[in-house]
Design an enzyme around this catalytic site. Structure first.
Site, PDB file in Angstrom:
ATOM      1  N   LYS A  54      21.442  30.948  49.636  1.00 46.22           N
ATOM      2  CA  LYS A  54      21.213  31.818  48.472  1.00 46.22           C
ATOM      3  C   LYS A  54      19.875  31.467  47.830  1.00 46.22           C
ATOM      4  O   LYS A  54      19.104  32.341  47.445  1.00 46.22           O
ATOM      5  CB  LYS A  54      22.361  31.658  47.463  1.00 46.22           C
ATOM      6  CG  LYS A  54      23.625  32.387  47.896  1.00 46.22           C
ATOM      7  CD  LYS A  54      24.853  31.942  47.135  1.00 46.22           C
ATOM      8  CE  LYS A  54      26.102  32.537  47.791  1.00 46.22           C
ATOM      9  NZ  LYS A  54      27.359  31.963  47.335  1.00 46.22           N
ATOM     10  N   GLN A  98      30.006  28.733  42.657  1.00 43.61           N
ATOM     11  CA  GLN A  98      30.463  28.709  44.048  1.00 43.61           C
ATOM     12  C   GLN A  98      31.937  28.319  44.110  1.00 43.61           C
ATOM     13  O   GLN A  98      32.348  27.309  43.535  1.00 43.61           O
ATOM     14  CB  GLN A  98      29.592  27.735  44.855  1.00 43.61           C
ATOM     15  CG  GLN A  98      29.861  27.734  46.342  1.00 43.61           C
ATOM     16  CD  GLN A  98      29.478  29.038  47.048  1.00 43.61           C
ATOM     17  OE1 GLN A  98      28.563  29.728  46.643  1.00 43.61           O
ATOM     18  NE2 GLN A  98      30.201  29.378  48.091  1.00 43.61           N
ATOM     19  N   ASP A 121      28.589  37.893  40.383  1.00 43.81           N
ATOM     20  CA  ASP A 121      29.622  37.758  41.414  1.00 43.81           C
ATOM     21  C   ASP A 121      30.779  38.725  41.157  1.00 43.81           C
ATOM     22  O   ASP A 121      31.629  38.908  42.013  1.00 43.81           O
ATOM     23  CB  ASP A 121      30.173  36.322  41.392  1.00 43.81           C
ATOM     24  CG  ASP A 121      30.022  35.636  42.729  1.00 43.81           C
ATOM     25  OD1 ASP A 121      29.667  36.303  43.708  1.00 43.81           O
ATOM     26  OD2 ASP A 121      30.273  34.418  42.779  1.00 43.81           O
TER      27      ASP A 121
HETATM   28  N1  GUN Z   1      32.710  31.280  48.237  1.00 42.28           N
HETATM   29  C1  GUN Z   1      32.747  32.024  49.373  1.00 42.28           C
HETATM   30  N2  GUN Z   1      32.204  33.233  49.152  1.00 42.28           N
HETATM   31  C2  GUN Z   1      31.826  33.267  47.870  1.00 42.28           C
HETATM   32  C3  GUN Z   1      31.199  34.260  47.057  1.00 42.28           C
HETATM   33  O1  GUN Z   1      30.887  35.379  47.477  1.00 42.28           O
HETATM   34  N3  GUN Z   1      30.978  33.900  45.769  1.00 42.28           N
HETATM   35  C4  GUN Z   1      31.322  32.678  45.274  1.00 42.28           C
HETATM   36  N4  GUN Z   1      31.064  32.434  44.013  1.00 42.28           N
HETATM   37  N5  GUN Z   1      31.903  31.750  46.009  1.00 42.28           N
HETATM   38  C5  GUN Z   1      32.148  32.042  47.292  1.00 42.28           C
END
Ligand code: GUN
Length: 292
Positions: A54, A98, A121
């Site tokens: 990211k 995350q 998100d």
């Molecule tokens: N863990 C796995 N995929 C994601 C996601 O798209 N967002 C977040 N915050 N955590 C994740």
């Protein structure tokens, strides 16, 4: 006839180029770029890898990235504070916590703490609630399911009245994509570990979203000819013929699905590149909403 491959990497590359141009225009106007803040708690290698990806993608698109990394032993108060700092930082327009979080952390409390205006998100309970309701729209929708919807559109899938089957009911993918498909007027069936006659249910699908995290789980003879398949699975399997000793496969047996499906995503190179792209698109949207 073999299925058309839905090339998520190509779609993501095209979208990222447009996002980069727009991020550049934002930075020229405001004197600072759109910014994404990430909270990572613990040292799970997959989560750390996602966060690195990211960060790199943000930098490549001319966005700023801010990381708050806490040890696996981090306390609720420390994680709360990390979110509050990002909420208050005017150069942070989007916040991502995350998941999963370590067991001592109250996930719902953390997701609720993220400023609604920065919830890129789309996991704040208010945004998920708005996604679930008829006639309402959340400010942001979760990245992976949004990427799946873009790929369905790219594939020319007609969702109106279609039978859409979702395998897996996770908060991150299965649940939100079922809500999005419903909003797009599909007839949605959600399947999970206790579903009876899974192959029979899958055989009714015009559109199949596989998000259960089990390698090659869906067999070719479970598929209706012409079905559009979006494979969200990214499963690491041993492969002595690969120099790394492993490779990634999806939840659908790709080789067996190819002669039956109408269109299908690859793993890797399908949904994966779309997830980060949609996160960046949401961050740009958040920056525009906040800064004008
Ligand atoms: N863990 C796995 N995929 C994601 C996601 O798209 N967002 C977040 N915050 N955590 C994740």
């Amino acid at each position: 006839m073999a299925a058309t491959i839905i090339d998520g990497q190509a779609v993501a590359d095209r979208m990222r180029a447009a996002i980069k141009d727009e991020a550049g225009a934002f930075a020229a106007q405001h004197g600072y770029p759109p910014g994404l803040g990430v909270v990572l708690v613990g040292d799970d290698p997959a989560s750390a890898q996602y966060v690195r990806m990211k960060r790199r993608a943000c930098e490549a698109a001319g966005m700023a990235s801010f990381a708050s990394i806490l040890p696996a032993s981090g306390t609720q108060e420390e994680v709360d504070n990390a979110v509050r700092v990002l909420n208050d930082d005017p150069h942070v327009h989007g916040i991502l916590v995350q998941l999963p979080l370590p067991p001592q952390i109250d996930e719902e409390r953390i997701l609720r703490l993220v400023s609604l205006n920065k919830d890129v998100d789309g996991f704040h309970p208010e945004n998920i609630g708005l996604l679930a309701m008829k006639g309402r729209d959340p400010l942001f929708t979760p990245a992976t399911p949004t990427g799946c919807m873009v790929l369905l559109r790219e594939a020319g899938a007609n969702l109106e009245g279609a039978n859409a089957v979702v395998l897996g009911r996770s908060n991150i993918v299965g649940m939100p994509i079922a809500l999005m498909l419903m909003k797009a007027n599909a007839t949605v069936t959600m399947c999970h570990s206790r579903t009876r006659d899974l192959p029979g249910v899958v055989r009714g699908a015009d559109v199949l979203i596989a998000a259960i995290g089990r390698p090659n789980f869906v067999k070719g003879d479970w598929l209706k000819p012409g079905v559009t398949v979006i494979d969200v699975g990214t499963n690491k399997v041993d492969d002595p013929s690969d120099p790394r000793g492993y490779r990634f496969v999806g939840d659908v047996d790709f080789e067996a699905a190819l002669p039956v499906a109408g269109a299908i995503t690859k793993v890797p190179g399908g949904v994966g590149p779309m997830t980060i792209t949609m996160l960046m698109a949401n961050t740009l949207k958040a920056a525009r909403r906040i800064a004008g």
